[in-house]
Design a protein around this motif. Structure first.
Motif, mmCIF file in Angstrom:
data_model
loop_
_atom_site.group_PDB
_atom_site.id
_atom_site.type_symbol
_atom_site.label_atom_id
_atom_site.label_comp_id
_atom_site.label_asym_id
_atom_site.label_seq_id
_atom_site.Cartn_x
_atom_site.Cartn_y
_atom_site.Cartn_z
ATOM 1 N N UNK A 85 -16.741 -14.486 -10.570
ATOM 2 C CA UNK A 85 -15.291 -14.366 -10.485
ATOM 3 C C UNK A 85 -14.854 -13.088 -9.780
ATOM 4 N N UNK A 86 -15.575 -11.997 -10.061
ATOM 5 C CA UNK A 86 -15.226 -10.723 -9.422
ATOM 6 C C UNK A 86 -15.453 -10.797 -7.907
ATOM 7 N N UNK A 87 -16.587 -11.364 -7.514
ATOM 8 C CA UNK A 87 -16.886 -11.499 -6.096
ATOM 9 C C UNK A 87 -15.863 -12.358 -5.366
ATOM 10 N N UNK A 88 -15.421 -13.432 -6.022
ATOM 11 C CA UNK A 88 -14.430 -14.315 -5.396
ATOM 12 C C UNK A 88 -13.095 -13.589 -5.190
ATOM 13 N N UNK A 89 -12.689 -12.830 -6.182
ATOM 14 C CA UNK A 89 -11.411 -12.127 -6.072
ATOM 15 C C UNK A 89 -11.480 -11.009 -5.032
ATOM 16 N N UNK A 90 -12.589 -10.304 -4.971
ATOM 17 C CA UNK A 90 -12.737 -9.261 -3.955
ATOM 18 C C UNK A 90 -12.772 -9.880 -2.559
ATOM 19 N N UNK A 91 -13.452 -11.026 -2.431
ATOM 20 C CA UNK A 91 -13.517 -11.694 -1.129
ATOM 21 C C UNK A 91 -12.143 -12.177 -0.699
ATOM 22 N N UNK A 92 -11.382 -12.713 -1.649
ATOM 23 C CA UNK A 92 -10.034 -13.176 -1.344
ATOM 24 C C UNK A 92 -9.151 -12.000 -0.912
ATOM 25 N N UNK A 93 -9.258 -10.888 -1.631
ATOM 26 C CA UNK A 93 -8.475 -9.701 -1.290
ATOM 27 C C UNK A 93 -8.854 -9.178 0.092
ATOM 28 N N UNK A 94 -10.145 -9.098 0.358
ATOM 29 C CA UNK A 94 -10.609 -8.587 1.647
ATOM 30 C C UNK A 94 -10.192 -9.474 2.811
ATOM 31 N N UNK A 95 -10.291 -10.782 2.611
ATOM 32 C CA UNK A 95 -9.882 -11.713 3.667
ATOM 33 C C UNK A 95 -8.388 -11.605 3.936
ATOM 34 N N UNK A 96 -7.609 -11.424 2.878
ATOM 35 C CA UNK A 96 -6.160 -11.269 3.045
ATOM 36 C C UNK A 96 -5.850 -10.018 3.850
ATOM 37 N N UNK A 97 -6.503 -8.914 3.509
ATOM 38 C CA UNK A 97 -6.285 -7.663 4.242
ATOM 39 C C UNK A 97 -6.667 -7.826 5.712
ATOM 40 N N UNK A 98 -7.813 -8.435 5.979
ATOM 41 C CA UNK A 98 -8.277 -8.598 7.357
ATOM 42 C C UNK A 98 -7.334 -9.482 8.168
ATOM 43 N N UNK A 99 -6.874 -10.574 7.567
ATOM 44 C CA UNK A 99 -6.000 -11.505 8.285
ATOM 45 C C UNK A 99 -4.601 -10.925 8.487
ATOM 46 N N UNK A 100 -4.100 -10.214 7.500
ATOM 47 C CA UNK A 100 -2.797 -9.562 7.680
ATOM 48 C C UNK A 100 -2.883 -8.521 8.797
ATOM 49 N N UNK A 101 -4.015 -7.830 8.882
ATOM 50 C CA UNK A 101 -4.189 -6.829 9.927
ATOM 51 C C UNK A 101 -4.360 -7.484 11.294
ATOM 52 N N UNK A 102 -4.941 -8.682 11.313
ATOM 53 C CA UNK A 102 -5.095 -9.416 12.572
ATOM 54 C C UNK A 102 -3.761 -9.954 13.063
ATOM 55 N N UNK A 103 -2.907 -10.358 12.100
ATOM 56 C CA UNK A 103 -1.590 -10.910 12.437
ATOM 57 C C UNK A 103 -0.507 -10.084 11.740
ATOM 58 N N UNK A 104 -0.292 -8.839 12.183
ATOM 59 C CA UNK A 104 0.586 -7.923 11.432
ATOM 60 C C UNK A 104 2.019 -8.402 11.274
ATOM 61 N N UNK A 105 2.569 -9.077 12.283
ATOM 62 C CA UNK A 105 3.954 -9.553 12.174
ATOM 63 C C UNK A 105 4.097 -10.593 11.083
ATOM 64 N N UNK A 106 3.012 -11.318 10.809
ATOM 65 C CA UNK A 106 3.016 -12.329 9.746
ATOM 66 C C UNK A 106 2.729 -11.676 8.401
#
Length: 234
Positions: free
Chosen positions: A97-118
Protein backbone atom coordinates in the motif's frame (compact mmCIF):
# COMPACT_ATOMS: atom_id res chain seq x y z
CA UNK A 1 -19.86 9.00 -78.46
CA UNK A 2 -18.05 10.94 -75.63
CA UNK A 3 -14.31 10.61 -75.37
CA UNK A 4 -13.25 8.76 -72.21
CA UNK A 5 -10.75 10.86 -70.31
CA UNK A 6 -7.70 9.23 -68.77
CA UNK A 7 -7.71 8.52 -65.02
CA UNK A 8 -4.75 10.93 -64.69
CA UNK A 9 -6.84 13.76 -66.12
CA UNK A 10 -9.70 12.91 -63.76
CA UNK A 11 -7.36 12.91 -60.76
CA UNK A 12 -5.90 16.24 -61.85
CA UNK A 13 -9.40 17.69 -61.90
CA UNK A 14 -10.08 16.41 -58.35
CA UNK A 15 -6.77 17.80 -57.12
CA UNK A 16 -7.45 21.17 -58.70
CA UNK A 17 -10.91 21.20 -57.17
CA UNK A 18 -9.48 20.39 -53.72
CA UNK A 19 -6.86 23.12 -53.99
CA UNK A 20 -9.51 25.61 -55.01
CA UNK A 21 -11.66 24.67 -52.05
CA UNK A 22 -8.75 25.11 -49.63
CA UNK A 23 -7.26 22.68 -47.06
CA UNK A 24 -9.59 20.23 -45.36
CA UNK A 25 -10.10 20.99 -41.70
CA UNK A 26 -9.83 18.11 -39.24
CA UNK A 27 -12.94 16.51 -37.85
CA UNK A 28 -12.91 17.57 -34.20
CA UNK A 29 -13.86 15.31 -31.32
CA UNK A 30 -13.14 15.53 -27.58
CA UNK A 31 -10.29 13.01 -27.77
CA UNK A 32 -8.43 14.96 -30.46
CA UNK A 33 -8.95 18.24 -28.63
CA UNK A 34 -7.64 16.79 -25.36
CA UNK A 35 -4.63 15.19 -27.06
CA UNK A 36 -3.75 18.45 -28.80
CA UNK A 37 -4.34 20.40 -25.59
CA UNK A 38 -1.78 18.23 -23.81
CA UNK A 39 0.68 18.76 -26.67
CA UNK A 40 0.26 22.50 -26.13
CA UNK A 41 0.66 22.12 -22.36
CA UNK A 42 3.83 20.07 -22.86
CA UNK A 43 5.52 23.11 -24.44
CA UNK A 44 5.74 24.56 -20.93
CA UNK A 45 2.93 27.06 -21.40
CA UNK A 46 1.60 28.42 -18.12
CA UNK A 47 -1.93 28.68 -19.50
CA UNK A 48 -3.93 27.01 -22.27
CA UNK A 49 -5.14 29.49 -24.88
CA UNK A 50 -8.24 28.33 -26.76
CA UNK A 51 -7.14 30.50 -29.67
CA UNK A 52 -3.74 28.81 -29.82
CA UNK A 53 -5.35 25.41 -29.35
CA UNK A 54 -7.62 26.13 -32.32
CA UNK A 55 -4.60 27.13 -34.41
CA UNK A 56 -2.87 23.84 -33.57
CA UNK A 57 -6.01 21.94 -34.53
CA UNK A 58 -6.37 23.92 -37.76
CA UNK A 59 -9.87 24.85 -36.66
CA UNK A 60 -11.78 27.93 -35.60
CA UNK A 61 -11.44 28.25 -31.80
CA UNK A 62 -15.23 28.53 -31.49
CA UNK A 63 -15.50 24.95 -32.79
CA UNK A 64 -13.91 23.73 -29.55
CA UNK A 65 -16.94 24.99 -27.63
CA UNK A 66 -19.17 22.58 -29.53
CA UNK A 67 -17.49 19.83 -27.52
CA UNK A 68 -16.72 21.68 -24.27
CA UNK A 69 -19.21 24.18 -22.92
CA UNK A 70 -16.57 26.39 -21.35
CA UNK A 71 -12.83 26.83 -20.84
CA UNK A 72 -13.25 25.23 -17.38
CA UNK A 73 -14.84 22.15 -18.94
CA UNK A 74 -11.89 21.85 -21.32
CA UNK A 75 -9.42 22.17 -18.46
CA UNK A 76 -11.35 19.55 -16.46
CA UNK A 77 -11.01 17.12 -19.36
CA UNK A 78 -7.28 17.80 -19.66
CA UNK A 79 -6.75 17.45 -15.90
CA UNK A 80 -8.73 14.22 -15.74
CA UNK A 81 -6.69 12.73 -18.59
CA UNK A 82 -3.46 13.59 -16.77
CA UNK A 83 -4.84 12.09 -13.53
CA UNK A 84 -5.92 8.95 -15.37
CA UNK A 85 -2.39 8.53 -16.72
CA UNK A 86 -1.01 8.82 -13.20
CA UNK A 87 -3.40 6.12 -11.95
CA UNK A 88 -2.65 3.80 -14.87
CA UNK A 89 1.10 4.13 -14.29
CA UNK A 90 0.87 2.52 -10.84
CA UNK A 91 1.78 -1.14 -11.31
CA UNK A 92 2.82 -2.02 -7.76
CA UNK A 93 0.97 -4.95 -6.09
CA UNK A 94 -2.06 -4.00 -4.01
CA UNK A 95 -0.55 -5.40 -0.81
CA UNK A 96 2.28 -2.86 -1.00
CA UNK A 97 0.00 0.00 0.00
CA UNK A 98 2.82 2.40 0.82
CA UNK A 99 4.56 1.73 -2.49
CA UNK A 100 1.34 2.29 -4.43
CA UNK A 101 0.66 5.62 -2.75
CA UNK A 102 4.22 6.84 -3.25
CA UNK A 103 4.09 5.78 -6.91
CA UNK A 104 0.78 7.58 -7.39
CA UNK A 105 2.18 10.72 -5.75
CA UNK A 106 5.36 10.62 -7.82
CA UNK A 107 3.50 10.08 -11.08
CA UNK A 108 1.21 13.00 -10.28
CA UNK A 109 4.18 15.27 -9.60
CA UNK A 110 5.94 14.20 -12.80
CA UNK A 111 2.85 14.63 -14.98
CA UNK A 112 1.92 17.99 -13.48
CA UNK A 113 5.48 19.13 -14.16
CA UNK A 114 5.26 17.83 -17.73
CA UNK A 115 1.96 19.66 -18.29
CA UNK A 116 2.24 22.68 -15.95
CA UNK A 117 -0.74 24.61 -17.34
CA UNK A 118 -2.91 21.59 -16.55
CA UNK A 119 -1.35 20.67 -13.21
CA UNK A 120 -1.78 24.21 -11.96
CA UNK A 121 -5.56 23.76 -12.21
CA UNK A 122 -5.60 20.85 -9.75
CA UNK A 123 -6.25 23.01 -6.70
CA UNK A 124 -9.32 24.72 -8.14
CA UNK A 125 -11.03 22.19 -10.42
CA UNK A 126 -12.85 18.96 -9.64
CA UNK A 127 -13.32 16.71 -12.67
CA UNK A 128 -15.66 13.91 -11.46
CA UNK A 129 -14.16 11.92 -14.32
CA UNK A 130 -12.64 8.43 -14.48
CA UNK A 131 -9.17 9.77 -13.70
CA UNK A 132 -10.18 11.54 -10.52
CA UNK A 133 -12.48 8.72 -9.40
CA UNK A 134 -9.73 6.18 -10.08
CA UNK A 135 -7.25 8.18 -8.01
CA UNK A 136 -9.67 8.45 -5.08
CA UNK A 137 -10.44 4.73 -5.23
CA UNK A 138 -6.74 3.83 -5.35
CA UNK A 139 -5.95 5.94 -2.28
CA UNK A 140 -8.94 4.77 -0.25
CA UNK A 141 -8.13 1.15 -1.05
CA UNK A 142 -4.46 1.59 -0.15
CA UNK A 143 -5.26 3.09 3.24
CA UNK A 144 -7.77 0.29 3.84
CA UNK A 145 -5.06 -2.25 2.98
CA UNK A 146 -2.81 -0.47 5.48
CA UNK A 147 -5.27 -1.44 8.21
CA UNK A 148 -7.23 1.77 8.62
CA UNK A 149 -11.01 1.86 8.78
CA UNK A 150 -13.87 4.33 8.88
CA UNK A 151 -12.98 7.95 9.44
CA UNK A 152 -9.24 7.22 9.58
CA UNK A 153 -9.31 6.05 5.96
CA UNK A 154 -11.07 9.19 4.81
CA UNK A 155 -8.93 11.58 6.88
CA UNK A 156 -5.65 10.14 5.60
CA UNK A 157 -6.95 10.13 2.04
CA UNK A 158 -7.87 13.82 2.40
CA UNK A 159 -4.48 14.67 3.90
CA UNK A 160 -2.56 12.90 1.15
CA UNK A 161 -4.75 14.23 -1.67
CA UNK A 162 -4.47 17.80 -0.38
CA UNK A 163 -0.70 17.59 -0.03
CA UNK A 164 -0.11 15.93 -3.42
CA UNK A 165 -2.45 18.17 -5.40
CA UNK A 166 -1.44 21.50 -3.87
CA UNK A 167 2.30 20.84 -3.70
CA UNK A 168 2.56 19.22 -7.14
CA UNK A 169 0.53 22.07 -8.65
CA UNK A 170 2.82 24.64 -7.02
CA UNK A 171 5.96 22.86 -8.22
CA UNK A 172 4.52 22.61 -11.74
CA UNK A 173 3.72 26.32 -11.78
CA UNK A 174 7.19 27.22 -10.50
CA UNK A 175 8.82 24.97 -13.09
CA UNK A 176 6.90 26.67 -15.91
CA UNK A 177 8.00 30.08 -14.67
CA UNK A 178 11.68 29.15 -14.29
CA UNK A 179 13.85 29.83 -17.31
CA UNK A 180 15.61 26.46 -17.03
CA UNK A 181 12.37 24.47 -16.63
CA UNK A 182 14.04 22.33 -13.95
CA UNK A 183 11.64 19.85 -12.34
CA UNK A 184 13.47 19.59 -9.03
CA UNK A 185 14.20 23.22 -8.36
CA UNK A 186 15.14 24.93 -5.12
CA UNK A 187 12.32 25.63 -2.65
CA UNK A 188 13.59 29.20 -2.29
CA UNK A 189 14.26 30.98 -5.57
CA UNK A 190 16.98 32.89 -3.75
CA UNK A 191 18.52 32.19 -0.32
CA UNK A 192 16.78 34.21 2.39
CA UNK A 193 19.34 36.84 3.40
CA UNK A 194 18.62 38.70 6.62
CA UNK A 195 20.34 40.81 9.25
CA UNK A 196 21.47 38.27 11.90
CA UNK A 197 20.88 40.83 14.67
CA UNK A 198 17.20 41.01 13.77
CA UNK A 199 16.61 37.51 12.38
CA UNK A 200 19.16 35.29 14.14
CA UNK A 201 17.42 31.99 13.35
CA UNK A 202 17.23 32.78 9.63
CA UNK A 203 20.92 33.62 9.67
CA UNK A 204 21.71 30.40 11.53
CA UNK A 205 19.87 28.23 9.00
CA UNK A 206 20.49 30.17 5.77
CA UNK A 207 22.61 27.45 4.16
CA UNK A 208 20.16 24.68 5.07
CA UNK A 209 17.19 26.73 3.86
CA UNK A 210 18.91 27.43 0.55
CA UNK A 211 19.58 23.70 0.05
CA UNK A 212 15.90 22.69 0.26
CA UNK A 213 14.61 21.10 -2.94
CA UNK A 214 11.04 20.86 -4.22
CA UNK A 215 10.96 17.11 -4.84
CA UNK A 216 12.61 16.22 -1.54
CA UNK A 217 10.05 18.25 0.43
CA UNK A 218 7.20 16.82 -1.64
CA UNK A 219 8.10 13.25 -0.71
CA UNK A 220 8.93 14.22 2.86
CA UNK A 221 5.30 15.35 3.21
CA UNK A 222 4.03 12.17 1.53
CA UNK A 223 6.07 9.96 3.87
CA UNK A 224 4.91 11.86 6.96
CA UNK A 225 1.28 11.13 6.03
CA UNK A 226 2.04 7.48 5.28
CA UNK A 227 3.87 7.13 8.62
CA UNK A 228 0.82 8.60 10.34
CA UNK A 229 -1.37 5.99 8.62
CA UNK A 230 0.91 3.18 9.75
CA UNK A 231 0.80 4.42 13.36
CA UNK A 232 -2.98 4.79 13.29
CA UNK A 233 -3.33 1.24 11.98
CA UNK A 234 -1.33 -0.01 14.95
Amino acid sequence: MPVKRSSRTALDDVSASTEKAGPTRPRLDPELIVATGLELAATGATTISVRELGARLGADPTAIYRHFRSKDDLMRALLDEVTLRAVQSVDIPAEDWRGRLRAMAGATLDLYSEYPAVGAEATILTTHGPGELGAIELMLQAFTTAGLSGADVVRHYALLASHVLSTAAGIARARAERADGEVDGPWFDEPPLADPRVYPRIAEHTVALASLRDRELFFLGVDQILDSAARAAG
